[in-house]
Design a protein around this motif. Sequence first.
Motif, PDB file in Angstrom:
ATOM      1  N   PRO A  92     -14.532  -7.488   2.201  1.00 48.64           N
ATOM      2  CA  PRO A  92     -13.288  -6.769   2.522  1.00 48.64           C
ATOM      3  C   PRO A  92     -12.279  -7.599   3.309  1.00 48.64           C
ATOM      4  O   PRO A  92     -11.079  -7.377   3.206  1.00 48.64           O
ATOM      5  N   GLU A  93     -12.768  -8.571   4.098  1.00 46.64           N
ATOM      6  CA  GLU A  93     -11.867  -9.370   4.925  1.00 46.64           C
ATOM      7  C   GLU A  93     -11.609 -10.761   4.342  1.00 46.64           C
ATOM      8  O   GLU A  93     -11.019 -11.617   5.002  1.00 46.64           O
ATOM      9  N   LEU A  94     -12.045 -10.971   3.092  1.00 42.94           N
ATOM     10  CA  LEU A  94     -12.003 -12.311   2.510  1.00 42.94           C
ATOM     11  C   LEU A  94     -10.587 -12.868   2.410  1.00 42.94           C
ATOM     12  O   LEU A  94     -10.332 -14.012   2.793  1.00 42.94           O
ATOM     13  N   THR A  95      -9.658 -12.074   1.885  1.00 42.60           N
ATOM     14  CA  THR A  95      -8.305 -12.583   1.645  1.00 42.60           C
ATOM     15  C   THR A  95      -7.664 -13.087   2.926  1.00 42.60           C
ATOM     16  O   THR A  95      -7.152 -14.219   2.981  1.00 42.60           O
ATOM     17  N   GLU A  96      -7.692 -12.281   3.972  1.00 41.88           N
ATOM     18  CA  GLU A  96      -7.052 -12.674   5.224  1.00 41.88           C
ATOM     19  C   GLU A  96      -7.776 -13.850   5.870  1.00 41.88           C
ATOM     20  O   GLU A  96      -7.142 -14.726   6.476  1.00 41.88           O
ATOM     21  N   ARG A  97      -9.097 -13.910   5.750  1.00 44.46           N
ATOM     22  CA  ARG A  97      -9.833 -15.025   6.323  1.00 44.46           C
ATOM     23  C   ARG A  97      -9.494 -16.333   5.611  1.00 44.46           C
ATOM     24  O   ARG A  97      -9.282 -17.373   6.252  1.00 44.46           O
ATOM     25  N   MET A  98      -9.424 -16.292   4.272  1.00 41.80           N
ATOM     26  CA  MET A  98      -9.075 -17.500   3.525  1.00 41.80           C
ATOM     27  C   MET A  98      -7.658 -17.951   3.856  1.00 41.80           C
ATOM     28  O   MET A  98      -7.387 -19.150   3.975  1.00 41.80           O
ATOM     29  N   ARG A  99      -6.747 -17.016   4.000  1.00 44.15           N
ATOM     30  CA  ARG A  99      -5.375 -17.373   4.353  1.00 44.15           C
ATOM     31  C   ARG A  99      -5.333 -18.073   5.711  1.00 44.15           C
ATOM     32  O   ARG A  99      -4.659 -19.101   5.883  1.00 44.15           O
ATOM     33  N   ALA A 100      -6.036 -17.507   6.676  1.00 43.48           N
ATOM     34  CA  ALA A 100      -6.054 -18.104   8.015  1.00 43.48           C
ATOM     35  C   ALA A 100      -6.690 -19.488   7.989  1.00 43.48           C
ATOM     36  O   ALA A 100      -6.208 -20.427   8.645  1.00 43.48           O
ATOM     37  N   ASP A 101      -7.755 -19.644   7.220  1.00 44.24           N
ATOM     38  CA  ASP A 101      -8.455 -20.929   7.161  1.00 44.24           C
ATOM     39  C   ASP A 101      -7.659 -21.992   6.406  1.00 44.24           C
ATOM     40  O   ASP A 101      -7.793 -23.193   6.683  1.00 44.24           O
ATOM     41  N   PHE A 102      -6.827 -21.551   5.444  1.00 44.60           N
ATOM     42  CA  PHE A 102      -6.072 -22.522   4.639  1.00 44.60           C
ATOM     43  C   PHE A 102      -4.823 -23.016   5.364  1.00 44.60           C
ATOM     44  O   PHE A 102      -4.317 -24.108   5.074  1.00 44.60           O
ATOM     45  N   ALA A 103      -4.322 -22.237   6.315  1.00 42.44           N
ATOM     46  CA  ALA A 103      -3.050 -22.566   6.973  1.00 42.44           C
ATOM     47  C   ALA A 103      -3.021 -23.968   7.585  1.00 42.44           C
ATOM     48  O   ALA A 103      -2.029 -24.695   7.418  1.00 42.44           O
ATOM     49  N   PRO A 104      -4.072 -24.421   8.308  1.00 44.51           N
ATOM     50  CA  PRO A 104      -4.007 -25.788   8.871  1.00 44.51           C
ATOM     51  C   PRO A 104      -3.919 -26.869   7.797  1.00 44.51           C
ATOM     52  O   PRO A 104      -3.200 -27.863   7.974  1.00 44.51           O
ATOM     53  N   LEU A 105      -4.629 -26.681   6.678  1.00 47.31           N
ATOM     54  CA  LEU A 105      -4.551 -27.653   5.585  1.00 47.31           C
ATOM     55  C   LEU A 105      -3.143 -27.663   4.988  1.00 47.31           C
ATOM     56  O   LEU A 105      -2.592 -28.729   4.670  1.00 47.31           O
ATOM     57  N   ALA A 106      -2.560 -26.480   4.838  1.00 46.72           N
ATOM     58  CA  ALA A 106      -1.198 -26.382   4.307  1.00 46.72           C
ATOM     59  C   ALA A 106      -0.208 -27.110   5.208  1.00 46.72           C
ATOM     60  O   ALA A 106       0.694 -27.803   4.733  1.00 46.72           O
ATOM     61  N   ASP A 107      -0.379 -26.964   6.512  1.00 46.17           N
ATOM     62  CA  ASP A 107       0.515 -27.655   7.453  1.00 46.17           C
ATOM     63  C   ASP A 107       0.361 -29.168   7.336  1.00 46.17           C
ATOM     64  O   ASP A 107       1.344 -29.915   7.394  1.00 46.17           O
ATOM     65  N   GLU A 108      -0.863 -29.632   7.179  1.00 46.07           N
ATOM     66  CA  GLU A 108      -1.122 -31.072   7.100  1.00 46.07           C
ATOM     67  C   GLU A 108      -0.432 -31.710   5.904  1.00 46.07           C
ATOM     68  O   GLU A 108       0.118 -32.816   5.997  1.00 46.07           O
ATOM     69  N   TYR A 109      -0.432 -31.005   4.758  1.00 41.66           N
ATOM     70  CA  TYR A 109       0.122 -31.565   3.531  1.00 41.66           C
ATOM     71  C   TYR A 109       1.537 -31.053   3.223  1.00 41.66           C
ATOM     72  O   TYR A 109       2.096 -31.400   2.192  1.00 41.66           O
ATOM     73  N   GLY A 110       2.092 -30.229   4.077  1.00 39.02           N
ATOM     74  CA  GLY A 110       3.431 -29.690   3.835  1.00 39.02           C
ATOM     75  C   GLY A 110       3.475 -28.765   2.638  1.00 39.02           C
ATOM     76  O   GLY A 110       4.427 -28.787   1.846  1.00 39.02           O
ATOM     77  N   ILE A 111       2.448 -27.921   2.513  1.00 39.85           N
ATOM     78  CA  ILE A 111       2.283 -27.082   1.329  1.00 39.85           C
ATOM     79  C   ILE A 111       2.985 -25.739   1.498  1.00 39.85           C
ATOM     80  O   ILE A 111       2.815 -25.058   2.516  1.00 39.85           O
ATOM     81  N   THR A 112       3.759 -25.368   0.498  1.00 38.60           N
ATOM     82  CA  THR A 112       4.223 -23.992   0.337  1.00 38.60           C
ATOM     83  C   THR A 112       3.207 -23.306  -0.567  1.00 38.60           C
ATOM     84  O   THR A 112       2.925 -23.800  -1.656  1.00 38.60           O
ATOM     85  N   TRP A 113       2.684 -22.157  -0.159  1.00 36.67           N
ATOM     86  CA  TRP A 113       1.530 -21.619  -0.874  1.00 36.67           C
ATOM     87  C   TRP A 113       1.509 -20.092  -0.868  1.00 36.67           C
ATOM     88  O   TRP A 113       2.169 -19.441  -0.046  1.00 36.67           O
ATOM     89  N   THR A 114       0.739 -19.544  -1.805  1.00 36.10           N
ATOM     90  CA  THR A 114       0.416 -18.126  -1.824  1.00 36.10           C
ATOM     91  C   THR A 114      -1.065 -18.000  -2.138  1.00 36.10           C
ATOM     92  O   THR A 114      -1.645 -18.839  -2.826  1.00 36.10           O
ATOM     93  N   LEU A 115      -1.681 -16.954  -1.632  1.00 34.55           N
ATOM     94  CA  LEU A 115      -3.070 -16.644  -1.942  1.00 34.55           C
ATOM     95  C   LEU A 115      -3.177 -15.137  -2.096  1.00 34.55           C
ATOM     96  O   LEU A 115      -2.969 -14.397  -1.132  1.00 34.55           O
ATOM     97  N   GLU A 116      -3.475 -14.695  -3.326  1.00 32.46           N
ATOM     98  CA  GLU A 116      -3.521 -13.269  -3.629  1.00 32.46           C
ATOM     99  C   GLU A 116      -4.767 -12.959  -4.447  1.00 32.46           C
ATOM    100  O   GLU A 116      -5.223 -13.795  -5.237  1.00 32.46           O
ATOM    101  N   PRO A 117      -5.315 -11.758  -4.296  1.00 27.92           N
ATOM    102  CA  PRO A 117      -6.357 -11.323  -5.228  1.00 27.92           C
ATOM    103  C   PRO A 117      -5.818 -11.346  -6.650  1.00 27.92           C
ATOM    104  O   PRO A 117      -4.671 -10.930  -6.896  1.00 27.92           O
ATOM    105  N   LYS A 118      -6.589 -11.840  -7.599  1.00 29.70           N
ATOM    106  CA  LYS A 118      -6.132 -11.911  -8.982  1.00 29.70           C
ATOM    107  C   LYS A 118      -5.849 -10.506  -9.503  1.00 29.70           C
ATOM    108  O   LYS A 118      -6.608  -9.567  -9.261  1.00 29.70           O
ATOM    109  N   GLY A 119      -4.740 -10.384 -10.242  1.00 27.04           N
ATOM    110  CA  GLY A 119      -4.373  -9.090 -10.800  1.00 27.04           C
ATOM    111  C   GLY A 119      -3.487  -8.263  -9.897  1.00 27.04           C
ATOM    112  O   GLY A 119      -3.100  -7.147 -10.277  1.00 27.04           O
ATOM    113  N   THR A 120      -3.155  -8.796  -8.708  1.00 20.04           N
ATOM    114  CA  THR A 120      -2.230  -8.076  -7.832  1.00 20.04           C
ATOM    115  C   THR A 120      -0.923  -7.846  -8.573  1.00 20.04           C
ATOM    116  O   THR A 120      -0.310  -8.782  -9.084  1.00 20.04           O
ATOM    117  N   LYS A 121      -0.501  -6.591  -8.636  1.00 22.17           N
ATOM    118  CA  LYS A 121       0.683  -6.255  -9.425  1.00 22.17           C
ATOM    119  C   LYS A 121       1.963  -6.449  -8.625  1.00 22.17           C
ATOM    120  O   LYS A 121       2.064  -6.001  -7.475  1.00 22.17           O
TER     121      LYS A 121
END
Length: 288
Positions: free
Chosen positions: A62-91
């Motif tokens: 149940p908490e997977l999406t928010e946890r992955m987002r929080a964990d990915f943020a430092p990597l995104a900052d390191e590489y200057g990444i603009t990103w999205t992370l959504e459950p597949k099929g989100t309308k």
Amino acid sequence: MEIHNEVEHVLTVACPERPGIVHAVTGFLLAQGRDIVELKHFGDRRAGQFFMRVDVAGSDDPELTERMRADFAPLADEYGITWTLEPKGTKKRVLIMVSKFDHCLNDLLHRARLGELPIDVVAVVSNHTDHQSLAEWHNVPFFHVPVTAETKPVAEAKLLELIDQFDVELVVLARYMQVLSDELSRKLTGKTINIHHSFLPSFKGAKPYHQAWDRGVKTVGATAHYVNAELDEGPIISQQVQDVDHTYSPADLVAAGRDTECKALSNAVKWHAEGRVFLYENRTVVLR
């Protein structure tokens, strides 16, 4: 073998080109216990930009999406990444605008109803009342917003109210035959898709099929593109063509073009909603 209790996510990445991006991102996903289902990427070496879309699967939480987002943020900052992370099929929440021609509206509503498009059509807006019954048959709220030269600012203000009211993520101009103001176009940059009934950049503006007939074309086409302040100049997402010949009248070209319009527009909406379209300056990268 069918795997139960799994959930899929889609991660999109856009950043300056540099070595190690794929390694870093896939390593992160491995550490998260994710299995890659689909991976598409493109490095535009001329522009110095990198784009990637990854579909991953793994155990449900149940908490997977928010946890992955929080964990990915430092990597995104390191590489200057603009990103999205959504459950597949989100309308995506979509508002469709239309004038007199209903074929693109009807096609989008039908595909959404069948589940072919990952969208939730939350409203239909028109400067005419012709298609109110069609929208209501699909249980979609219909709003008549008439437009004249004098009332255009009021009409556009009403449109922005509806976008806010329905928490709209994407506006689709499905043969909406009014030109949006420069100010509104800028506000909706990257969030508005238009279908133009020609193979852009040819035959811009009004009556493109008649322009095509005047030139004796042997192919007609349709172009779905993002809207910007320049008329029919926005970044192209999808195009479709159909062969024609000298026997076609302007009316025949209009009829022949309907299918290309529907297909080009539905493709563009689908790819946008699935996170496959990356907008960069006046171009798009579509990873499909």
